[in-house]
Design a protein around this motif. Structure first.
Motif, PDB file in Angstrom:
ATOM      1  N   LYS A  23      39.933  27.613  37.017  1.00  0.00           N
ATOM      2  CA  LYS A  23      41.135  27.779  36.181  1.00  0.00           C
ATOM      3  C   LYS A  23      42.207  26.841  36.676  1.00  0.00           C
ATOM      4  N   LYS A  24      43.035  26.359  35.723  1.00  0.00           N
ATOM      5  CA  LYS A  24      44.131  25.458  36.071  1.00  0.00           C
ATOM      6  C   LYS A  24      45.192  25.522  34.988  1.00  0.00           C
ATOM      7  N   VAL A  25      46.445  25.681  35.382  1.00  0.00           N
ATOM      8  CA  VAL A  25      47.565  25.566  34.448  1.00  0.00           C
ATOM      9  C   VAL A  25      47.970  24.095  34.400  1.00  0.00           C
ATOM     10  N   VAL A  26      48.112  23.552  33.203  1.00  0.00           N
ATOM     11  CA  VAL A  26      48.458  22.145  33.016  1.00  0.00           C
ATOM     12  C   VAL A  26      49.968  21.985  33.200  1.00  0.00           C
ATOM     13  N   THR A  27      50.355  21.165  34.169  1.00  0.00           N
ATOM     14  CA  THR A  27      51.770  20.971  34.467  1.00  0.00           C
ATOM     15  C   THR A  27      52.229  19.568  34.063  1.00  0.00           C
ATOM     16  N   GLU A  28      53.534  19.413  34.038  1.00  0.00           N
ATOM     17  CA  GLU A  28      54.158  18.105  33.794  1.00  0.00           C
ATOM     18  C   GLU A  28      53.635  17.086  34.812  1.00  0.00           C
ATOM     19  N   ALA A  29      53.600  17.496  36.075  1.00  0.00           N
ATOM     20  CA  ALA A  29      53.134  16.598  37.138  1.00  0.00           C
ATOM     21  C   ALA A  29      51.674  16.206  36.929  1.00  0.00           C
ATOM     22  N   ASP A  30      50.837  17.141  36.481  1.00  0.00           N
ATOM     23  CA  ASP A  30      49.424  16.831  36.231  1.00  0.00           C
ATOM     24  C   ASP A  30      49.290  15.719  35.197  1.00  0.00           C
ATOM     25  N   VAL A  31      50.026  15.849  34.092  1.00  0.00           N
ATOM     26  CA  VAL A  31      49.934  14.867  33.014  1.00  0.00           C
ATOM     27  C   VAL A  31      50.468  13.511  33.484  1.00  0.00           C
ATOM     28  N   ALA A  32      51.583  13.519  34.197  1.00  0.00           N
ATOM     29  CA  ALA A  32      52.137  12.270  34.728  1.00  0.00           C
ATOM     30  C   ALA A  32      51.167  11.617  35.715  1.00  0.00           C
ATOM     31  N   ASP A  33      50.588  12.414  36.594  1.00  0.00           N
ATOM     32  CA  ASP A  33      49.627  11.872  37.568  1.00  0.00           C
ATOM     33  C   ASP A  33      48.392  11.323  36.865  1.00  0.00           C
ATOM     34  N   PHE A  34      47.886  12.044  35.870  1.00  0.00           N
ATOM     35  CA  PHE A  34      46.694  11.583  35.155  1.00  0.00           C
ATOM     36  C   PHE A  34      46.996  10.263  34.444  1.00  0.00           C
ATOM     37  N   LEU A  62      51.118  21.158  27.584  1.00  0.00           N
ATOM     38  CA  LEU A  62      51.668  21.443  28.897  1.00  0.00           C
ATOM     39  C   LEU A  62      51.963  22.935  28.978  1.00  0.00           C
ATOM     40  N   GLY A  63      51.599  23.555  30.074  1.00  0.00           N
ATOM     41  CA  GLY A  63      51.763  24.994  30.243  1.00  0.00           C
ATOM     42  C   GLY A  63      50.531  25.800  29.886  1.00  0.00           C
ATOM     43  N   ASP A  64      49.563  25.194  29.195  1.00  0.00           N
ATOM     44  CA  ASP A  64      48.322  25.912  28.881  1.00  0.00           C
ATOM     45  C   ASP A  64      47.570  26.221  30.174  1.00  0.00           C
ATOM     46  N   GLU A  65      46.939  27.384  30.197  1.00  0.00           N
ATOM     47  CA  GLU A  65      46.027  27.718  31.286  1.00  0.00           C
ATOM     48  C   GLU A  65      44.616  27.461  30.791  1.00  0.00           C
ATOM     49  N   LEU A  66      43.945  26.540  31.444  1.00  0.00           N
ATOM     50  CA  LEU A  66      42.590  26.170  31.057  1.00  0.00           C
ATOM     51  C   LEU A  66      41.580  26.804  31.987  1.00  0.00           C
ATOM     52  N   THR A  67      40.454  27.217  31.413  1.00  0.00           N
ATOM     53  CA  THR A  67      39.314  27.679  32.190  1.00  0.00           C
ATOM     54  C   THR A  67      38.133  26.819  31.783  1.00  0.00           C
ATOM     55  N   ALA A  68      37.594  26.089  32.765  1.00  0.00           N
ATOM     56  CA  ALA A  68      36.431  25.228  32.536  1.00  0.00           C
ATOM     57  C   ALA A  68      35.185  25.965  33.012  1.00  0.00           C
ATOM     58  N   ARG A 114      20.302  20.652  33.288  1.00  0.00           N
ATOM     59  CA  ARG A 114      21.042  20.435  32.046  1.00  0.00           C
ATOM     60  C   ARG A 114      22.021  21.598  31.929  1.00  0.00           C
ATOM     61  N   MET A 115      23.295  21.256  31.730  1.00  0.00           N
ATOM     62  CA  MET A 115      24.370  22.242  31.773  1.00  0.00           C
ATOM     63  C   MET A 115      25.139  22.265  30.454  1.00  0.00           C
ATOM     64  N   ARG A 116      25.388  23.438  29.924  1.00  0.00           N
ATOM     65  CA  ARG A 116      26.356  23.602  28.847  1.00  0.00           C
ATOM     66  C   ARG A 116      27.729  23.577  29.508  1.00  0.00           C
ATOM     67  N   THR A 117      28.687  22.854  28.921  1.00  0.00           N
ATOM     68  CA  THR A 117      30.029  22.758  29.489  1.00  0.00           C
ATOM     69  C   THR A 117      31.055  23.044  28.397  1.00  0.00           C
ATOM     70  N   TRP A 118      32.110  23.784  28.762  1.00  0.00           N
ATOM     71  CA  TRP A 118      33.189  24.013  27.809  1.00  0.00           C
ATOM     72  C   TRP A 118      34.455  24.419  28.553  1.00  0.00           C
ATOM     73  N   VAL A 119      35.580  24.185  27.870  1.00  0.00           N
ATOM     74  CA  VAL A 119      36.895  24.523  28.411  1.00  0.00           C
ATOM     75  C   VAL A 119      37.633  25.334  27.359  1.00  0.00           C
ATOM     76  N   GLU A 120      38.198  26.452  27.792  1.00  0.00           N
ATOM     77  CA  GLU A 120      38.984  27.317  26.905  1.00  0.00           C
ATOM     78  C   GLU A 120      40.425  27.353  27.379  1.00  0.00           C
ATOM     79  N   ASN A 121      41.346  27.549  26.414  1.00  0.00           N
ATOM     80  CA  ASN A 121      42.732  27.783  26.796  1.00  0.00           C
ATOM     81  C   ASN A 121      42.962  29.279  26.974  1.00  0.00           C
ATOM     82  N   GLN A 122      44.192  29.637  27.291  1.00  0.00           N
ATOM     83  CA  GLN A 122      44.525  31.030  27.587  1.00  0.00           C
ATOM     84  C   GLN A 122      44.338  31.959  26.382  1.00  0.00           C
ATOM     85  N   LYS A 123      44.228  31.408  25.193  1.00  0.00           N
ATOM     86  CA  LYS A 123      43.997  32.213  23.992  1.00  0.00           C
ATOM     87  C   LYS A 123      42.507  32.392  23.704  1.00  0.00           C
ATOM     88  N   GLY A 124      41.666  31.780  24.542  1.00  0.00           N
ATOM     89  CA  GLY A 124      40.221  31.860  24.328  1.00  0.00           C
ATOM     90  C   GLY A 124      39.696  30.817  23.368  1.00  0.00           C
TER      91      GLY A 124
END
Length: 136
Positions: free
Chosen positions: A16-27, A91-97, A112-122
């Motif tokens: 899990k990770k909350v997307v921050t301003e700093a994360d986006v700027a760093d990316f 920004l501010g979304d909580e993601l679960t990968a 072989r892996m299924r991969t997905w990412v959900e936000n806090q709303k599912g």
């Protein structure tokens, strides 16, 4: 530490990770992707998203984090990844990968892996499939 034989089809893990301003700027800095939809709120208001969004590959990076630290874990070699970006990440979304083992290829110790990412709303924001080599 988990061995290849310990891993079963159906095994699943996440980070899990909350997307921050700093994360986006760093990316943006690291990737050199300075698209204003990620960095300029006034510009982003003119887009269909109406606000700044994170880079799509940011969510994919969280998938990499699961593969490299949780399942299969340390020593994993990422061979390929197919992705579909289904919804914006704000920004501010909580993601679960998540990753889930869907097939074991014993001859080469590949998964072989299924991969997905959900936000806090599912809502699924990113989905795809990865192939990894188990290297431990």
């Amino acid at each position: 530490m988990r061995t290849y034989d310990d891993i079963k089809v159906g095994d699943k893990d996440f980070v899990k990770k909350v997307v921050t301003e700093a994360d986006v700027a760093d990316f943006a800095r690291i990737s050199t992707d300075n698209n204003p939809v990620h960095l300029d709120e006034e510009y982003a208001k003119t887009t269909p998203f109406k606000s700044r969004i994170a880079h799509g590959m940011f969510s994919a990076g969280l998938i990499s984090a699961v593969l490299g630290t949780k399942l299969p874990g340390y020593g994993t070699i990422y061979l390929s990844q197919d992705l579909k970006f289904r919804a914006p990440v704000y920004l501010g979304d909580e993601l679960t990968a998540y990753v889930e083992v869907v097939e074991k290829i014993d001859a080469k110790k590949r998964l072989r892996m299924r991969t997905w990412v959900e936000n806090q709303k599912g809502n699924v924001v990113t989905e795809g499939e990865a192939m990894v080599m188990f290297n431990v």
